[in-house]
Write an enzyme that holds these catalytic residues in place. Structure first.
Site, mmCIF file in Angstrom:
data_model
loop_
_atom_site.group_PDB
_atom_site.id
_atom_site.type_symbol
_atom_site.label_atom_id
_atom_site.label_comp_id
_atom_site.label_asym_id
_atom_site.label_seq_id
_atom_site.Cartn_x
_atom_site.Cartn_y
_atom_site.Cartn_z
ATOM 1 N N LEU A 111 0.810 -1.216 0.000
ATOM 2 C CA LEU A 111 0.000 0.000 0.000
ATOM 3 C C LEU A 111 0.846 1.269 0.000
ATOM 4 O O LEU A 111 1.929 1.321 0.586
ATOM 5 C CB LEU A 111 -0.922 0.027 1.218
ATOM 6 C CG LEU A 111 -2.020 -1.037 1.282
ATOM 7 C CD1 LEU A 111 -2.878 -0.813 2.522
ATOM 8 C CD2 LEU A 111 -2.873 -1.030 0.024
ATOM 9 N N HIS A 122 10.988 0.147 0.729
ATOM 10 C CA HIS A 122 10.695 -1.241 0.378
ATOM 11 C C HIS A 122 11.949 -2.016 -0.018
ATOM 12 O O HIS A 122 12.097 -3.184 0.337
ATOM 13 C CB HIS A 122 9.702 -1.296 -0.794
ATOM 14 C CG HIS A 122 8.334 -0.816 -0.444
ATOM 15 N ND1 HIS A 122 7.365 -1.639 0.073
ATOM 16 C CD2 HIS A 122 7.765 0.416 -0.528
ATOM 17 C CE1 HIS A 122 6.256 -0.950 0.273
ATOM 18 N NE2 HIS A 122 6.476 0.293 -0.073
ATOM 19 N N LEU A 124 16.300 -1.624 -1.379
ATOM 20 C CA LEU A 124 17.547 -0.992 -1.845
ATOM 21 C C LEU A 124 18.323 -2.103 -2.538
ATOM 22 O O LEU A 124 18.603 -3.136 -1.929
ATOM 23 C CB LEU A 124 18.338 -0.405 -0.678
ATOM 24 C CG LEU A 124 19.613 0.397 -1.002
ATOM 25 C CD1 LEU A 124 20.046 1.206 0.215
ATOM 26 C CD2 LEU A 124 20.775 -0.452 -1.484
ATOM 27 N N TYR A 168 22.359 -0.135 8.363
ATOM 28 C CA TYR A 168 21.383 0.954 8.446
ATOM 29 C C TYR A 168 21.575 1.805 9.696
ATOM 30 O O TYR A 168 21.290 3.009 9.683
ATOM 31 C CB TYR A 168 19.963 0.383 8.399
ATOM 32 C CG TYR A 168 19.601 -0.152 7.031
ATOM 33 C CD1 TYR A 168 19.343 0.710 5.974
ATOM 34 C CD2 TYR A 168 19.537 -1.528 6.791
ATOM 35 C CE1 TYR A 168 19.027 0.229 4.712
ATOM 36 C CE2 TYR A 168 19.218 -2.020 5.535
ATOM 37 C CZ TYR A 168 18.968 -1.132 4.499
ATOM 38 O OH TYR A 168 18.662 -1.608 3.243
#
Length: 206
Positions: A111, A122, A124, A168
């Site tokens: 969505l 979503h 990389l 990250y």
């Protein structure tokens, strides 16, 4: 009307001389930029999926986004994507969408919620021939700069497997716990990164 201010042109034969070639330094070059970053379009979907399929299916047997899902997001929210192109070739990309809940749910995989203040990353992915060159780091930093310039986006969120968490964390993401989303047997850690108060700094850094 007085004729004094009128200049009559006498027809003359025009001689068309061949134009001298421009020196090499002045010749026009019709080459693509050596390197550029831009938002993706639906026309980039196939190239993106080929990179993603090789990067993910060979390792985990599944993809974060399949071709129709990439096309879906690049149609609805291309401004939340970023691609790195070298001489016109896509070498790395990120695709995101907006989310409007505190934590990710299974629905977040498909969505885009335009009223949301959270950018959900979503995927990389980097083309196999350009890996181990730091391109993922450069692209993620550019993407966070890009998000920081959008006043309605307050934070970024993503889910990843545990070995990728330290990558990250270097960019300001922090763990918020196990993610409620599962894909087959795979489980994930959810990470968030606040973008508030950092937009001006990022604009001056990017």
């Amino acid at each position: 009307m007085s004729m004094q201010g009128i200049h009559c042109l006498t027809p003359v034969a025009l001689s068309l001389l061949p134009r001298a070639p421009e020196p090499p330094s002045c010749q026009r070059r019709h080459t693509l930029p050596a390197s550029e970053f831009r938002c993706l379009t639906p026309q980039d979907a196939t190239s993106a999926f080929e990179i993603e399929r090789e990067a993910f299916i060979s390792i985990s047997g599944t993809c974060p986004l399949y071709l129709h899902e990439i096309q879906h997001f690049l149609t609805l929210c291309p401004e939340l994507s970023l691609g790195w192109f070298q001489e016109g070739r896509l070498v790395a990309f990120i695709i995101g969408s907006l989310w409007d809940e505190e934590r990710l749910t299974q629905e977040a995989l498909t969505l885009h919620r335009p009223g949301g203040r959270t950018a959900h990353l979503h995927v990389l992915a980097v083309h196999r021939t350009f890996r181990q060159q730091g391109k993922g780091s450069v692209l993620l930093w550019r993407y966070l700069c890009h998000l920081g310039s959008q006043p309605t986006v307050r934070r970024a969120v993503l889910m990843c497997e545990d070995p990728l968490v330290p990558f990250y964390e270097r960019f300001g993401f922090y763990r918020v716990g196990p993610c409620a989303v599962t894909v087959g047997p795979l489980t994930f850690t959810e990470l968030q990164c606040s973008l508030q108060g950092q937009a001006a700094w990022r604009r001056s850094s990017c």
